[in-house]
Design an enzyme around this catalytic site. Structure first.
Site, mmCIF file in Angstrom:
data_model
loop_
_atom_site.group_PDB
_atom_site.id
_atom_site.type_symbol
_atom_site.label_atom_id
_atom_site.label_comp_id
_atom_site.label_asym_id
_atom_site.label_seq_id
_atom_site.Cartn_x
_atom_site.Cartn_y
_atom_site.Cartn_z
ATOM 1 N N ASP A 32 38.417 36.056 35.455
ATOM 2 C CA ASP A 32 37.025 36.516 35.333
ATOM 3 C C ASP A 32 36.361 36.881 34.297
ATOM 4 O O ASP A 32 35.117 37.153 34.205
ATOM 5 C CB ASP A 32 36.882 37.730 36.271
ATOM 6 C CG ASP A 32 37.805 38.909 35.753
ATOM 7 O OD1 ASP A 32 38.297 38.868 34.740
ATOM 8 O OD2 ASP A 32 37.996 39.873 36.297
ATOM 9 N N SER A 33 36.862 36.183 33.334
ATOM 10 C CA SER A 33 36.072 36.359 31.837
ATOM 11 C C SER A 33 34.923 35.270 32.060
ATOM 12 O O SER A 33 34.028 35.307 31.227
ATOM 13 C CB SER A 33 36.995 35.817 30.756
ATOM 14 O OG SER A 33 37.558 34.750 31.053
ATOM 15 N N ASP B 244 41.818 34.581 39.138
ATOM 16 C CA ASP B 244 41.989 36.284 38.960
ATOM 17 C C ASP B 244 41.368 36.813 40.311
ATOM 18 O O ASP B 244 40.360 36.269 40.806
ATOM 19 C CB ASP B 244 41.051 36.388 37.806
ATOM 20 C CG ASP B 244 41.604 37.066 36.436
ATOM 21 O OD1 ASP B 244 42.860 37.103 36.587
ATOM 22 O OD2 ASP B 244 40.732 37.135 35.609
ATOM 23 N N LYS C 187 45.923 36.225 39.672
ATOM 24 C CA LYS C 187 46.169 37.098 38.690
ATOM 25 C C LYS C 187 45.823 38.632 39.070
ATOM 26 O O LYS C 187 44.588 38.519 39.325
ATOM 27 C CB LYS C 187 45.829 36.633 37.096
ATOM 28 C CG LYS C 187 46.044 37.495 36.194
ATOM 29 C CD LYS C 187 46.174 37.071 34.963
ATOM 30 C CE LYS C 187 44.574 37.010 34.231
ATOM 31 N NZ LYS C 187 43.911 38.317 34.174
ATOM 32 N N GLU D 163 45.086 42.474 37.545
ATOM 33 C CA GLU D 163 45.241 43.585 36.429
ATOM 34 C C GLU D 163 45.605 45.036 37.039
ATOM 35 O O GLU D 163 45.237 45.315 38.078
ATOM 36 C CB GLU D 163 43.894 43.625 35.899
ATOM 37 C CG GLU D 163 43.179 42.656 35.211
ATOM 38 C CD GLU D 163 41.709 42.767 34.408
ATOM 39 O OE1 GLU D 163 41.543 43.991 34.319
ATOM 40 O OE2 GLU D 163 41.135 41.896 34.049
ATOM 41 N N GLU E 95 47.919 41.700 27.343
ATOM 42 C CA GLU E 95 46.521 41.440 26.307
ATOM 43 C C GLU E 95 46.172 42.670 25.617
ATOM 44 O O GLU E 95 46.476 44.001 25.785
ATOM 45 C CB GLU E 95 45.208 41.401 27.413
ATOM 46 C CG GLU E 95 43.921 41.354 26.511
ATOM 47 C CD GLU E 95 42.766 40.876 27.341
ATOM 48 O OE1 GLU E 95 42.891 40.545 28.652
ATOM 49 O OE2 GLU E 95 41.585 40.959 26.916
HETATM 50 O O1 KIV Z 1 39.660 36.605 32.436
HETATM 51 C C1 KIV Z 1 40.385 36.215 31.612
HETATM 52 O O2 KIV Z 1 40.212 35.219 30.797
HETATM 53 C C2 KIV Z 1 41.616 36.892 31.434
HETATM 54 C C3 KIV Z 1 42.361 36.498 30.107
HETATM 55 C C4 KIV Z 1 41.546 37.255 28.801
HETATM 56 C C5 KIV Z 1 43.737 36.412 30.200
HETATM 57 O O3 KIV Z 1 42.011 37.557 31.957
#
Ligand code: KIV
Length: 297
Positions: free
Chosen positions: A48-49, A87, A117, A119, A186
């Site tokens: 989600d970056s 994510d 993924k 968090e 991270e």
């Molecule tokens: O969203 C993302 O790109 C991430 C990475 C920084 C691991 O979670």
């Protein structure tokens, strides 16, 4: 040449056992996924970056599940072998089991992700258990969890003191026990990342977590320096691609303004016959004249 096989959860287990480093990179669309795949990445993260490096937000918080589905679809079209992990966006990991399952199902069924993924640690461990029980591979994410940036008070290194480090170690073990197939760490000190990596049977994938994780992940735009002159101190820029892109676009703009693009080789012409019918003989000559003198208006 060794035949390329699709990366699965079993591949990750083997890589951990055989101490073969895992290379993960983020991607958000078809061309970036293709580049990552062709470069031999084991895992592609549709992180989600996305919100920050592609959509222009100043955090990952505004990214929606629809955004993630849309971009994951493009990535999975470009990745045949790499494991695509998507994510779950802001807050989704904390929703009820049913809702988390539904969100993960969208990323897998609609978008073609292999894994999701999430968090978070203790507070989401039951959701990790529910997802894995439903056959959904889960990559966990501890340390600096950018979705909690407002609560953390900034993008800060985590686990620096004894209680913080012990908490992260305990949570890593809990997530593994709940079924996570890998763990992203991270922004944690190298020694802590090493201890966690040595304590788990699942692979750890570090970003700003030092040299002893089982794999590494970098954000596509940091690695290639696209879209910003800044990247975090833990990231390595392998090529100034943004600069090359900008120079190329500037050259194009100049050539358009100076009527140097397009050139003869970039155009198609009507046949003489068609021209004669369309314009008649006189206009044809005029057309030829204009074609050979593009600055004549
Ligand atoms: O969203 C993302 O790109 C991430 C990475 C920084 C691991 O979670």
């Amino acid at each position: 040449m060794k035949k390329r096989r699709k990366v699965t959860t079993r591949t990750l287990q083997r890589q951990k056992k055989q101490k073969e480093p895992i290379a993960m990179i983020t991607a958000y669309d078809y061309p970036s996924a293709k580049l990552a795949e062709q470069a031999g990445a084991d895992m592609i993260l549709v992180g989600d970056s996305l919100g920050m490096v592609v959509l222009g937000y100043d955090s990952t918080i505004p990214v929606t599940l629809d955004d993630m589905v849309h971009h994951t679809k493009a990535v999975t079209r470009g990745a045949k072998y790499a494991m695509v992990v998507a994510d779950l966006p802001f807050a989704t990991a904390h929703f009820s089991k049913d809702e988390v399952l539904r969100s993960a199902a969208r990323l897998m069924q609609e978008a073609g992700a292999y894994a999701v993924k999430l968090e978070g640690g203790t507070e989401i461990v039951e959701n990790v258990r529910a997802l894995t029980a439903a056959g959904i591979p889960v990559v966990s994410h501890l340390g600096l969890t950018p979705q909690s940036v407002n609560q953390l008070g900034g993008y800060l290194i985590q686990g620096k003191d004894v209680s913080g480090a012990e908490k992260l170690l305990a949570e890593a073990k809990l997530l593994e026990e709940a079924g996570a197939c890998a763990l992203v760490l991270e922004c944690v000190p190298e020694e802590l990342a090493r201890l966690i990596s040595e304590s788990l049977a699942i692979p750890t994938i570090g970003i700003g977590a030092g040299r002893f994780c089982d794999g590494q992940v970098l954000v596509f735009h940091d690695l290639l320096q696209i879209g910003s002159d800044w990247s975090p101190s833990f990231a390595k820029t392998y090529a100034q691609v943004g600069q090359i892109m900008q120079q190329a676009i500037a050259e194009y703009v100049t050539e358009v303004k100076e009527r140097r693009f397009p050139e003869e080789k970039h155009v198609t012409h009507l046949s003489q016959e068609t021209l004669a019918t369309l314009y008649g003989a006189r206009e044809e000559q005029e057309y030829d004249h204009r074609r050979n003198n593009p600055s004549v208006v």
